[in-house]
Design an enzyme around this catalytic site. Structure first.
Site, PDB file in Angstrom:
ATOM      1  N   LYS A 174      33.111  22.112 -11.057  1.00 16.56           N
ATOM      2  CA  LYS A 174      34.228  22.913 -10.557  1.00 16.56           C
ATOM      3  C   LYS A 174      33.795  24.320 -10.178  1.00 16.56           C
ATOM      4  O   LYS A 174      34.285  24.892  -9.198  1.00 16.56           O
ATOM      5  CB  LYS A 174      35.347  22.951 -11.593  1.00 16.56           C
ATOM      6  N   LYS A 269      36.428   9.000  -8.624  1.00 19.77           N
ATOM      7  CA  LYS A 269      37.674   8.834  -9.356  1.00 19.77           C
ATOM      8  C   LYS A 269      38.866   9.271  -8.512  1.00 19.77           C
ATOM      9  O   LYS A 269      38.772  10.230  -7.753  1.00 19.77           O
ATOM     10  CB  LYS A 269      37.619   9.670 -10.640  1.00 19.77           C
ATOM     11  N   LYS A 272      43.801  14.317  -8.154  1.00 15.44           N
ATOM     12  CA  LYS A 272      44.814  15.172  -7.532  1.00 15.44           C
ATOM     13  C   LYS A 272      44.194  16.148  -6.552  1.00 15.44           C
ATOM     14  O   LYS A 272      44.837  16.568  -5.584  1.00 15.44           O
ATOM     15  CB  LYS A 272      45.551  15.971  -8.611  1.00 15.44           C
TER      16      LYS A 272
END
Length: 406
Positions: A174, A269, A272
């Site tokens: 991230k 995966k 969102k």
């Protein structure tokens, strides 16, 4: 905070850490499970497997073991959140004492829309209930409504080596997206907050997926370290009961649907944060949109359909989704679909998804139409959580030597 792989040995720590923790931890009555590999054994709860055992005091047989889990209120809750986490929670609430959290403090570690956070939080709570969480059996609450989460996180951070946090894979990924120099301190330290979410309630089990195994490993390490630094005789000399301050949480791995993959890439995966909405089925997607997304999802050119061909990740993913939403076994799906073409299977999958999600969508609309009811549920859940968390915080303040408020 969910994900059809059995993980039986993933919480083995390095021997160097074990020697630091285990060799001097006198107050534990027996060696902890961190000192060796783990053999999976079944626990009560449909479709779950526990991958270790904890060295904690056994409660009375009449006392239920406690399970804690949560989902961030960012973006729309999608099929991966549901099948990998929330649907499995419903299976747990009859067997365990359950606390399900909307982890809004985690949602601010990356840039977010302040105007949308509140609505996203209540929408997430409404979907928890619509998916089958029963508030007569489970506590549902918002993380920020229980200040002890942040307070315990700060105390735990005092015992967490920076080196442990630097190894966290999700931070590396991230922060690379945000730019290493622009990434927030909260993004770096959020594993301590996640650990606090678990340890605050003396959790026995945490439902986890493959992508979260590192966080549970860290939570276990931190619990062990704090028990060693402040528990046992040290705590007793300060007027406490002695022994362990924290239970060592155990992972619960769902045996199917543990990790739902993207509709556009069977190796990634469902997320969102993926830029394309085509990559996921959102729980509130319309029937037409579900049909369109399944029709356009990535497949392959192999004949027939099969679960266990490593060269066909999309095939395995779509069959696994069908298995869960249809309620069939892997063997039944294998037999039903082995000779199917994609043209035959995709409408079958879309129909199964629509049939499964339609009652959830209808119940969601009923709940959001009654905001006073939802507020009451979240308030009562926070009160129950705060009651449990206060015990842990009092013990921690005492064991760490803080002056207690009179």
């Amino acid at each position: 905070m969910g994900y059809a792989t059995t993980l039986s040995h993933f919480l083995i720590l390095s021997s160097s850490r074990l020697s630091r923790l285990g060799s001097r931890t006198r107050f534990l009555a027996k060696p902890t499970p961190l000192s060796g590999s783990f053999s999976p054994f079944p626990v009560t709860g449909q479709g779950f497997r526990c991958c270790c055992s904890a060295a904690t005091e056994d409660p009375s047989p009449s006392v239920k073991k406690r399970v804690v889990s949560g989902v961030q209120p960012t973006g729309s809750i999608h099929l991966g959140n549901y099948l990998g986490a929330i649907k499995n929670w419903v299976a747990l609430q009859d067997t365990y004492e359950t606390l399900f959290i909307i982890v809004d403090c985690h949602a601010i570690t990356l840039p977010y829309d302040t105007h949308q956070l509140g609505k996203a939080t209540t929408d997430t709570a409404a979907l928890y209930l619509a998916c089958g969480i029963d508030v007569s059996k489970a506590s549902v609450f918002v993380q920020s409504h229980v200040p002890a989460h942040a307070q315990l996180m700060w105390l735990l951070s005092a015992s967490t080596p920076i080196g442990w946090l630097k190894k966290m894979t999700q931070f590396k990924e991230k922060s690379r997206k945000e730019g290493a120099e622009d990434a927030s301190v909260a993004l770096f330290t959020y594993p301590d907050l996640m650990t606090a979410d678990i340890l605050l309630y003396q959790s026995d089990f945490v439902p986890v997926g493959e992508d979260q195994k590192q966080h549970i490993e860290l939570a276990r390490e931190i619990a062990q370290r704090v028990n060693h630094l402040y528990g046992g005789r040290k705590w007793k000399k300060l007027g406490g009961r002695g022994g362990s301050l924290f239970k060592i949480p155990e992972p619960l791995i769902p045996q199917a649907g543990a990790r739902v993959m993207s509709l556009t890439d069977g190796l990634s995966k469902m997320s969102k944060s993926a830029p394309s909405d085509q990559s996921r089925i959102n729980l509130l997607d319309s029937k037409d949109l579900i049909v369109d997304k399944i029709k356009r999802c990535k497949t392959d050119s192999f004949a027939g359909l099969e679960f266990d061909n490593a060269e066909r990740p999309e095939c395995k993913n779509l069959l696994s989704v069908y298995q869960i939403v249809s309620g069939k076994t892997k063997e039944e799906v294998t037999e039903e679909c082995k000779d199917m073409s994609w043209g035959t299977f995709k409408p079958l999958l879309a129909d199964a998804l629509i049939e499964h999600l339609s009652p959830i969508q209808a119940r969601y609309q009923e709940i959001v139409a009654e905001p006073a009811y939802l507020d009451k549920v979240l308030s009562e859940g926070a009160d129950r959580a705060a009651e449990l968390g206060d015990v842990t915080m009092r013990n921690m303040h005492q064991a760490m030597g803080f002056y207690q408020r009179r």
